[in-house]
Design an enzyme around this catalytic site. Sequence first.
Site: not given
Length: 499
Positions: A112-114, A117, A147
């Site tokens: 989900f960091k995509d 980020l 991350t």
Amino acid sequence: MEVIKYKSTRGGQKSVSASQAILKGLADDGGLFMPEKFPKFDFKFKELMWKGYKEVAYEVMKLLLCDYTEEELKDCIDKAYDDKFDTKEIAPLVKADGVYFLELFHGDTIAFKDMALSILPHLLTTAAKKNGIKNKIVILTATSGDTGKAAMSGFCDVEGTGIIVFYPKDGVSHVQRLQMVTQKGDNTDVVAIHGNFDDAQSGVKKIFADKDFAKKLDENGIQLSSANSINIGRLVPQIAYYVYAYLKLLDNGDVEDGEKINVCVPTGNFGNILAAYIAKQMGLPVNKLICASNENKVLFDFFENGVYDRNRKFILTSSPSMDILISSNLERLIYLSCGSDGEYVKKLMKELATDGKYTVTPAMKDFMKDFVGGYADEGQNFAGIKSLYDSTGYIIDTHTGVAFSVYQHYKDVTKDMTSTVIASTASPYKFADSVLEAILGKKQKMGDFEVIDKLHEIGAPDIPRAILEIKDAPVRHTRECDSADMQKEVEDILFNNRR
């Protein structure tokens, strides 16, 4: 449109614009930036329910990133949510066993960091131009596994930037480690630390707080910023996908316009669920925010008794991105709950740093009643993954497994049948060995990539490009250090240019 400014949770920073807050990452007093108020959505949900992810993201983010022009913000969004995602929906909503899984793992790093980020490098470089910054911007970040790769992927060879990532050597999955140590880019550096994520995160905050070091960097044409969710530029984009999920429910006829939903989030650093809370403050119809923890259940205990206490055994689990005892973004909720009293927040954070715990007042605890804590141990997590697979064939990762197990328990206890969205935060392939063990009932005696093939064989979707790319990729990053020596590593990288 109202212009929203940002101030520190610890009160010692004058108000700054959104772009300035994103550039700084952390306030000068060590606090986190928060908007001075939450604007209300200026659209009707039915007007947006047929729109694509990019259009929804713009309508949400423009309200909080006020000093970005329409052209600048749309350019950042276009560059972020492009063909690096393997589905045109960007964040598909999948129904299984009566619950809705918001799949946030279809980007480059299958986590989900995509979602946040991917856009941060563009927000940051645009902010630098807007504010006349000539220095090289070096991103300094700690990661519990996801991350780091997502940030490096986003900042890889972006002109005028560099990135240094610290991760706990023994606290990430094999796939997570490979994704980081094989990362390309002349401006990327990765360092394994001897310690856990909390050690890495504390070390990064200590470096940011060192005024003498900041002066030395500035003299060398360098300034630091952050890619962690402590950066408001990470938090704001996360709000968008909760709105998008609601619009999909509305479009599919699963909820009526204005009908409330629950949101259940596997939680470590508290940023993802805080974004859902902010969405609620801005007008998203949300009932309960179910905060799901693994066996490192510091947040569950906090919501139960109002005491945040990190003085406990740190447990390595199959959901390593949640193996956290200091949830940095909780400071933002604490700030709101005490009436934005920066001095009081500073007092509590000092207690956390010195005594390892603090206690909130009854009024503050009551302010947080939208949140419900829950936790699942390893056995419950694996049982949840297996039961979902057996009943539907749908395969989830170990972090989503924690959330699913916590939600099932919440529903059993409360009988609350409100439509619920679970944030599915990683591809099952990222933790394939644990997922396969959960489904098949025992650990498989096979190599990491054999496990991935087996997971595909039993029903997981196509193996993502992100997995295929690291299979034979050379290791480029071999640095490691004690957590006490993190600043020395930064200096060696920046001033000696040694890799």
